[in-house]
Design a protein around this motif. Structure first.
Motif, short mmCIF file in Angstrom:
data_model
loop_
_atom_site.label_atom_id
_atom_site.label_comp_id
_atom_site.label_asym_id
_atom_site.label_seq_id
_atom_site.Cartn_x
_atom_site.Cartn_y
_atom_site.Cartn_z
N VAL A 97 0.97 -1.20 -0.10
CA VAL A 97 0.01 0.06 0.03
C VAL A 97 0.92 1.19 -0.22
CG1 VAL A 97 -1.63 1.37 1.47
CG2 VAL A 97 -2.06 -1.21 0.99
N LEU A 98 1.95 1.39 0.55
CA LEU A 98 2.67 2.35 0.85
C LEU A 98 3.36 2.65 -0.53
CD1 LEU A 98 4.50 4.31 2.58
CD2 LEU A 98 6.30 2.57 2.71
N ILE A 99 4.07 1.83 -1.10
CA ILE A 99 4.95 2.09 -2.20
C ILE A 99 3.74 1.74 -3.90
CG2 ILE A 99 6.99 1.20 -1.42
CD1 ILE A 99 6.97 -1.02 -3.30
N ASN A 100 2.78 1.58 -3.60
CA ASN A 100 1.87 1.29 -4.90
C ASN A 100 1.59 2.87 -5.52
OD1 ASN A 100 0.21 0.04 -6.38
ND2 ASN A 100 -1.54 0.56 -5.63
N LYS A 101 1.67 3.98 -4.92
CA LYS A 101 1.35 5.38 -5.43
C LYS A 101 2.71 5.73 -5.90
CE LYS A 101 -3.07 6.59 -3.84
NZ LYS A 101 -3.29 6.18 -2.55
N SER A 102 2.56 6.50 -7.01
CA SER A 102 3.82 6.86 -7.51
C SER A 102 4.65 7.98 -6.66
CB SER A 102 3.92 7.30 -8.98
OG SER A 102 3.25 8.29 -8.79
N PHE A 103 5.80 7.80 -6.60
CA PHE A 103 6.74 8.95 -5.92
C PHE A 103 8.24 9.00 -6.42
CE2 PHE A 103 6.96 4.90 -3.73
CZ PHE A 103 8.35 4.75 -3.63
N PRO A 104 8.67 9.77 -6.16
CA PRO A 104 10.25 9.71 -6.88
C PRO A 104 10.94 8.62 -6.55
CG PRO A 104 9.94 11.92 -5.78
CD PRO A 104 8.77 10.66 -5.46
N GLY A 105 11.55 8.13 -7.64
CA GLY A 105 12.41 6.74 -7.32
C GLY A 105 11.57 5.52 -7.03
N GLN A 106 10.47 5.46 -7.56
CA GLN A 106 9.55 4.31 -7.12
C GLN A 106 10.28 3.04 -7.72
OE1 GLN A 106 5.93 4.05 -9.09
NE2 GLN A 106 4.84 2.97 -7.44
N GLY A 107 10.66 3.10 -9.00
CA GLY A 107 11.28 1.98 -9.75
C GLY A 107 12.57 1.55 -9.12
N ILE A 108 13.47 2.42 -8.58
CA ILE A 108 14.71 1.98 -7.71
C ILE A 108 14.06 1.33 -6.44
CG2 ILE A 108 16.65 2.70 -6.88
CD1 ILE A 108 16.54 5.26 -8.74
N VAL A 109 12.99 1.90 -5.69
CA VAL A 109 12.74 1.36 -4.58
C VAL A 109 12.12 -0.27 -4.63
CG1 VAL A 109 11.09 1.41 -2.59
CG2 VAL A 109 12.34 3.31 -3.27
N ARG A 110 11.54 -0.35 -5.83
CA ARG A 110 11.02 -1.59 -5.93
C ARG A 110 12.20 -2.70 -6.36
NH1 ARG A 110 5.80 -2.83 -9.95
NH2 ARG A 110 7.15 -4.57 -10.39
N VAL A 111 13.30 -2.42 -6.96
CA VAL A 111 14.33 -3.09 -7.34
C VAL A 111 15.09 -3.41 -6.00
CG1 VAL A 111 16.51 -3.30 -8.36
CG2 VAL A 111 14.74 -2.33 -9.71
N LEU A 112 15.27 -2.43 -5.11
CA LEU A 112 15.83 -2.46 -3.71
C LEU A 112 15.09 -3.69 -2.96
CD1 LEU A 112 16.75 0.89 -2.57
CD2 LEU A 112 18.34 -0.80 -3.53
N LEU A 113 13.68 -3.51 -2.99
CA LEU A 113 12.76 -4.33 -2.33
C LEU A 113 12.88 -5.86 -2.61
CD1 LEU A 113 9.53 -2.47 -1.35
CD2 LEU A 113 10.89 -4.00 0.14
N ILE A 114 13.13 -6.12 -3.87
CA ILE A 114 12.71 -7.21 -4.40
C ILE A 114 13.99 -8.49 -4.19
CG2 ILE A 114 13.34 -7.21 -6.59
CD1 ILE A 114 11.19 -8.90 -7.61
N SER A 115 15.07 -7.64 -4.11
CA SER A 115 16.59 -8.34 -4.06
C SER A 115 16.59 -9.46 -3.18
CB SER A 115 17.64 -7.19 -3.83
OG SER A 115 17.76 -6.35 -4.70
N PRO A 116 16.26 -9.21 -1.82
CA PRO A 116 16.15 -10.28 -0.95
C PRO A 116 15.79 -11.56 -1.58
CG PRO A 116 15.58 -8.38 0.23
CD PRO A 116 15.57 -8.20 -1.14
N PHE A 117 14.95 -11.52 -2.34
CA PHE A 117 13.91 -12.89 -2.71
C PHE A 117 14.75 -13.67 -3.63
CE2 PHE A 117 11.02 -15.30 -5.60
CZ PHE A 117 10.32 -15.93 -4.64
N PHE A 118 15.90 -13.09 -4.53
CA PHE A 118 16.74 -13.85 -5.00
C PHE A 118 18.09 -14.54 -4.33
CE2 PHE A 118 15.23 -10.45 -8.12
CZ PHE A 118 14.17 -11.34 -8.57
N VAL A 119 18.28 -14.06 -3.16
CA VAL A 119 19.20 -14.65 -2.43
C VAL A 119 19.17 -16.18 -2.03
CG1 VAL A 119 20.72 -14.55 -0.17
CG2 VAL A 119 20.02 -12.47 -1.54
#
Lengths: 312, 277
Positions: A97-119
């Motif tokens: 819910v927090l990151i669903n609305k657009s804000f500056p750098g949304q794409g980068i935050v998404r990438v940062l957030l998903i990273s742990p899943f690949f470890v």
């Protein structure tokens, strides 16, 4: 060959492979669970080869049920899986819910957030238990030592020092201990799987009916009631998916348990099986059959819940 | 009105700050691992060298010289790539059959396939080792590839099925009118149409194969050992080894994390199993 026969036959390789993959080892496990079968025995060398003449009936099952670790392992399995599910769903919804609305750098935050899943899970465990949670050398230990040093400095102050000397010294927590190692496992797996939940919930939120929301705002609905009566019901299916996929993966959690504490007071069923399998294959197989039964109970429950929504 | 004004203020300042905070927090352990991999083992545990230190490549050189990193990495690539290809070879026809020529049993077959994923690996590990040693396949690529394919097959069939279901049946039927046979249908009509879905399935299977540790560690010793085995061997419980450990870990997860970044959008779609549109 008729029009549809060949197309239908195309699924047989997959079905056959899975059938063999399931039935052969399972059949052998079942067989081993009814005989005396150990890897090393000086006194009874005949037990070291699987044979029907070593028939033990339900003896292995009795042995497992009587061992004090068994109930503990089941409790621990369920405790760990349920805690992880609870935390990832709650955190996942909040962050989505927090990151669903657009804000500056949304794409980068998404990438940062998903990273742990690949470890890799094994890397996840070594990283957390050593470099982050270690009570002396890890970041936890360094942070606690830093706070204690700071307090020590404050105690030397002229007037306020008396106030700070009432404060206790902080003790770092050892996450390899019996009482805390399950917490460490829950922490690291939650870190790894929350991203998964966030991304699925986000995909779902993007398809939420915006007109319905606007209508609700016009009717005077606040943020909370919008969330409660529109967003949350919309997330029903994705929550079911997140719960099912994670249950599949976490019931067989092993690397994390082994690396954190070597099962020290924190065994789950797979770990207990591994421990028995160091020598007593009969007991390990009987525990395995119990684990299959537990997994099936969970599976029936989950597939009922999710299956319908998946097939439409 | 007060609430509206407040929420918009939150949107402008609060949301980005909070969202970036959460994002950085989740990424921090990975960042920390990469940072530590450039410290010496001694520097890695000194509080005064937490952030400021003299970077060194010592750990990486040590890893390639003494731990034979490239052999493990090569094995990981061989097994993950082959297992992915094999999984697709079996699962694409199966999902095609289920999506376009369903029978009454299709639904149950799918459910059953998924339920095999819930079979605890630990319960069948010992018989597998027994069998593998019996046929002389223990510690071979063939064994690792077979096991990796089998454990990922149910997920692959599910994902492909949900993608294929979205394709209108008429398009496939039209091919039949033109006299294309079943293989032609798959090769010339289905695969080009569902390329995105097949690619994201392949990616996910590849990631799961690469990260798999339970089977690969236990069914191999040296010849077919993958990167997860290298990690297993490098996790001494105490001592000054954080630099070395971080370098090995970074080298093991780096390729897959970067791959994940580039493909995250497709991956997310695939992972929702068609239940989330």
């Amino acid at each position: 060959m008729s029009d549809r026969k060949l197309p239908r036959l195309l699924q047989t390789p997959a079905v056959l492979l899975l059938l063999v993959w399931m039935l052969v080892p399972l059949g052998m496990t079942l067989y081993f669970s009814f005989i005396r079968y150990v890897l090393n025995s000086l006194r009874r060398p005949e037990w070291t080869t699987p044979s029907l003449s070593n028939w033990r009936g339900f003896g292995n099952y009795e042995f497992v049920l009587k061992s004090k670790d068994f109930v503990l392992a089941i409790q621990n399995s369920l405790f760990i899986v349920c805690s992880i599910l609870f935390l990832t769903v709650i955190l996942g919804i909040l962050i989505a819910v927090l990151i669903n609305k657009s804000f500056p750098g949304q794409g980068i935050v998404r990438v940062l957030l998903i990273s742990p899943f690949f470890v890799m899970p094994a890397v996840n465990a070594v990283l957390w238990i050593n470099m982050i949670l270690d009570p002396v050398l890890g970041l936890q230990g360094i942070a606690v030592a830093g706070i204690n040093d700071l307090l020590e400095g404050l105690r030397q102050m002229p007037v306020l020092g008396g106030f700070f000397s009432l404060w206790p010294e902080f003790e770092p927590i050892s996450f390899r201990a019996t009482q805390t190692s399950a917490i460490a496992v829950i922490m690291m797996v939650t870190w790894q799987w929350t991203p998964f939940a966030v991304l699925i919930f986000m995909t779902s939120l993007q398809s939420e009916d915006q007109q319905q929301k606007e209508a609700a705002v016009l009717d005077g609905a606040g943020t909370w009631s919008q969330f409660r009566f529109l967003t949350l019901p919309h997330l029903g299916r994705p929550i079911a998916i997140v719960v099912m996929i994670q249950a599949i993966f976490h019931l067989s959690l092993y690397a994390e348990i082994e690396i954190v504490s070597r099962g020290n007071g924190n065994k789950n069923l797979p770990y207990l099986i591994g421990e028995f399998a160091n020598n007593n294959i009969g007991a390990a197989s009987a525990t395995g059959i119990f684990a299959v039964i537990l997994a099936n109970i969970v599976a029936i429950f989950l597939l009922r819940m999710v299956g319908k929504t998946l097939m439409e | 009105m007060a609430i509206v004004a407040q929420s918009s203020k939150f949107s402008i300042y609060g949301r980005p700050v909070l969202a970036w905070g959460v994002g950085l927090m989740f990424f921090f352990p990975i960042f920390w691992m990469v940072l530590t991999s450039f410290k010496t083992d001694a520097d890695a545990v000194k509080p005064e060298n937490l952030i400021f230190f003299t970077p060194t490549l010592e750990n990486y050189l040590n890893m390639t010289e003494n731990y034979d990193y490239w052999r493990f990495a090569r094995n990981s690539v061989i097994s993950a790539v082959s297992a992915t290809i094999f999984t697709l070879f079996v699962s694409v026809p199966a999902a095609y059959a289920m999506a376009f020529n369903p029978t009454r049993a299709t639904k149950d077959v799918l459910m059953w396939m998924l339920s095999t994923k819930m079979l605890p690996a630990a319960a069948v590990l010992y018989p597998m080792i027994f069998l593998a040693k019996g046929i002389g396949l223990y510690d071979t690529h063939i064994l690792v590839i077979t096991v990796l394919s089998l454990i990922n097959l149910p997920i692959a069939v599910w994902m492909l099925f949900t993608y294929f279901k979205e394709i209108p049946k008429d398009i496939i039927e039209a091919g039949k009118m033109d006299g294309v046979n079943t293989w032609g249908e798959i090769k010339e009509i289905l695969v080009p149409l569902a390329w995105g879905g097949i690619a994201s399935t392949a990616l996910l299977v590849f990631i799961f194969c690469w990260n798999e540790a339970y089977w690969t560690v236990r069914l191999t010793t040296i010849d077919a050992a993958t990167l997860s085995k290298l990690i297993e061997g490098n996790r001494a419980p105490e001592g000054l080894f954080f630099g070395r450990l971080s370098a090995v870990s970074t080298a093991a997860v780096g390729p897959i994390v970067v791959l994940g970044w580039f493909c995250q959008k497709q991956l997310v779609q695939g992972l929702t199993f068609g239940a989330v549109k």
